[in-house]
Scaffold this active site. Structure first.
Site, PDB file in Angstrom:
ATOM      1  N   LYS A 136      -4.575   2.796  -2.699  1.00 21.14           N
ATOM      2  CA  LYS A 136      -5.751   3.267  -2.926  1.00 21.14           C
ATOM      3  C   LYS A 136      -5.719   4.663  -2.039  1.00 21.14           C
ATOM      4  O   LYS A 136      -6.566   4.590  -0.987  1.00 21.14           O
ATOM      5  CB  LYS A 136      -7.078   2.594  -2.695  1.00 21.14           C
ATOM      6  CG  LYS A 136      -6.772   1.065  -1.778  1.00 21.14           C
ATOM      7  CD  LYS A 136      -8.006   0.447  -1.944  1.00 21.14           C
ATOM      8  CE  LYS A 136      -8.055  -0.333  -0.800  1.00 21.14           C
ATOM      9  NZ  LYS A 136      -9.021  -0.541   0.211  1.00 21.14           N
ATOM     10  N   ASP A 167       0.683  -1.274   0.111  1.00 17.90           N
ATOM     11  CA  ASP A 167      -0.080   0.019   0.045  1.00 17.90           C
ATOM     12  C   ASP A 167       0.790   1.226  -0.093  1.00 17.90           C
ATOM     13  O   ASP A 167       1.973   1.295   0.401  1.00 17.90           O
ATOM     14  CB  ASP A 167      -0.746   0.172   1.238  1.00 17.90           C
ATOM     15  CG  ASP A 167      -2.187  -0.940   1.078  1.00 17.90           C
ATOM     16  OD1 ASP A 167      -2.105  -1.273   0.195  1.00 17.90           O
ATOM     17  OD2 ASP A 167      -2.607  -0.843   2.120  1.00 17.90           O
ATOM     18  N   MET A 172      -7.900   9.731   9.327  1.00 19.53           N
ATOM     19  CA  MET A 172      -8.570  10.257   8.079  1.00 19.53           C
ATOM     20  C   MET A 172      -9.530  11.424   8.309  1.00 19.53           C
ATOM     21  O   MET A 172     -10.648  11.457   7.947  1.00 19.53           O
ATOM     22  CB  MET A 172      -9.196   9.062   7.495  1.00 19.53           C
ATOM     23  CG  MET A 172      -8.411   7.747   6.937  1.00 19.53           C
ATOM     24  SD  MET A 172      -9.274   6.303   6.295  1.00 19.53           S
ATOM     25  CE  MET A 172      -9.379   5.713   7.987  1.00 19.53           C
TER      26      MET A 172
HETATM   27  C1  LIG Z   1      -6.600   3.891   6.046  1.00 20.52           C
HETATM   28  S1  LIG Z   1      -5.922   4.346   7.737  1.00 20.52           S
HETATM   29  C2  LIG Z   1      -4.906   3.166   7.964  1.00 20.52           C
HETATM   30  C3  LIG Z   1      -4.298   3.237   9.574  1.00 20.52           C
HETATM   31  C4  LIG Z   1      -3.359   2.352   9.552  1.00 20.52           C
HETATM   32  N1  LIG Z   1      -3.610   0.908   9.398  1.00 20.52           N
HETATM   33  C5  LIG Z   1      -2.644   2.288  10.916  1.00 20.52           C
HETATM   34  O1  LIG Z   1      -2.729   1.460  11.787  1.00 20.52           O
HETATM   35  O2  LIG Z   1      -1.831   3.381  11.319  1.00 20.52           O
HETATM   36  C6  LIG Z   1      -4.909   5.687   6.681  1.00 20.52           C
HETATM   37  C7  LIG Z   1      -4.948   6.926   8.006  1.00 20.52           C
HETATM   38  O3  LIG Z   1      -3.996   6.719   8.946  1.00 20.52           O
HETATM   39  C8  LIG Z   1      -3.190   7.662   9.314  1.00 20.52           C
HETATM   40  N2  LIG Z   1      -1.738   7.662   9.177  1.00 20.52           N
HETATM   41  C9  LIG Z   1      -1.157   6.609   8.948  1.00 20.52           C
HETATM   42  N3  LIG Z   1       0.273   6.789   8.829  1.00 20.52           N
HETATM   43  C10 LIG Z   1       0.465   7.894   9.021  1.00 20.52           C
HETATM   44  C11 LIG Z   1       1.622   8.729   9.268  1.00 20.52           C
HETATM   45  N4  LIG Z   1       2.722   8.450   8.945  1.00 20.52           N
HETATM   46  N5  LIG Z   1       1.611   9.888   9.851  1.00 20.52           N
HETATM   47  C12 LIG Z   1       0.291  10.532  10.074  1.00 20.52           C
HETATM   48  N6  LIG Z   1      -0.876   9.971  10.000  1.00 20.52           N
HETATM   49  C13 LIG Z   1      -0.707   8.550   9.308  1.00 20.52           C
HETATM   50  C14 LIG Z   1      -3.750   9.081   8.717  1.00 20.52           C
HETATM   51  O4  LIG Z   1      -5.000   9.469   9.614  1.00 20.52           O
HETATM   52  C15 LIG Z   1      -4.218   8.087   7.584  1.00 20.52           C
HETATM   53  O5  LIG Z   1      -5.266   9.050   6.709  1.00 20.52           O
END
Ligand SMILES: C[S@@+](CC[C@H](N)C(=O)[O-])C[C@H]1O[C@@H](n2cnc3c(N)ncnc32)[C@H](O)[C@@H]1O
Length: 254
Positions: free
Chosen positions: A59, A37, A172
């Site tokens: 995506k 991803d 998100m």
């Molecule tokens: C589809 S969700 C997936 C979350 C992921 N499974 C997790 O446990 O971190 C995606 C969201 O996670 C957050 N996110 C993921 N990685 C990030 C990062 N390095 N910095 C800030 N926000 C992050 C953001 O809010 C982003 O829109």
């Protein structure tokens, strides 16, 4: 040679490639195909055997390159054709990662599955800014919610979370920031501290701090965008800009 179809769902961690588990690295090293991803750090692909097929199936918001159905079908196809498929997903695959849907689909096709949990951005990203999610006498719990529901509207859980005394972590949420702030304001939380951390744990990470009243304007001014974690609650005040230096949290960064 006998092909043994298998899926391992691997949590890649929040961004910094060192924040993956040893088990996750072992799975990548054993993979015959890797489907990865956007939020999984590409550096992790270097742990794979040479000539292993690495397929991007990201995506991102507004740029859906693969539907979930296509990804599910690709996993089954490659598992049957090549053997061990590693599905590398950002953070933890079971936290807003649709990981369970993939596992369920693959199991229904009688293919063996395994799961390697990951470090979620929900707690790791605030932690590296010195923001604890709970702290004695300040916050006794934390909620992790998404701001965006299936149909694109703000989730009801944001409304429920705004009424709690918990630290609220919103994933998100950048596109819904104005609505989030309006919801918290409606419950008298105008002065509650807020931090937004973009690209957390990465070299280009950026944080803004404010209150429910001020954070939207700051976010617009600073051009804050996805991926970002929004942290709302009194523990945000415990963050300290010299934190990283003092605790030398970055000592293992390359
Ligand atoms: C589809 S969700 C997936 C979350 C992921 N499974 C997790 O446990 O971190 C995606 C969201 O996670 C957050 N996110 C993921 N990685 C990030 C990062 N390095 N910095 C800030 N926000 C992050 C953001 O809010 C982003 O829109």
């Amino acid at each position: 040679m006998n092909i043994l179809p298998k899926l391992t769902l691997v949590g890649a961690g929040p961004g910094d490639p060192d924040l993956i588990s040893v088990k996750g690295i072992k799975a990548i090293a054993d993979a015959d195909v890797i489907l990865y991803d956007d939020l999984a750090n590409k550096e992790l692909l270097t742990y794979a055997k040479s000539k292993v097929e690495k397929i991007y199936v990201g995506k991102r918001v507004g740029k859906h390159s693969h539907t979930q159905d296509t990804i599910n079908e690709l996993i089954v196809h490659f598992a049957r054709e090549k053997g061990h498929v590693v599905r590398l997903k950002g953070g933890d695959p079971f936290i807003f990662g649709r990981g369970y849907e993939e596992v369920e689909y693959v199991r229904n096709h009688n293919i063996e599955t395994a799961i390697v949990p990951g470090i979620s951005s929900a707690h790791a990203v605030p932690a590296l800014q010195g923001i604890p999610l709970t702290s004695r006498g300040v916050s006794q719990s934390y909620w992790v919610v998404t701001a965006t529901s299936k149909d694109g509207t703000i989730t009801k859980d944001v409304n429920l979370a705004a009424q709690s005394t918990a630290t609220v972590i919103i994933l998100m949420g950048t596109r819904k920031l104005q609505a989030i702030c309006a919801t918290f304001s409606a419950y008298g939380k105008q002065d509650t501290p807020v931090a937004i951390i973009q690209n957390g744990t990465m070299q280009n990470e950026k944080m803004i701090i404010g209150t429910i009243n001020s954070i939207y304007d700051k976010a617009v001014k600073e051009n804050i965008s996805s991926p970002a974690v929004i942290v709302i609650g009194e523990t945000v005040k415990l963050s300290d800009s010299s934190w990283k230096e003092r605790l030398n949290l970055n000592q293992y960064f390359g």
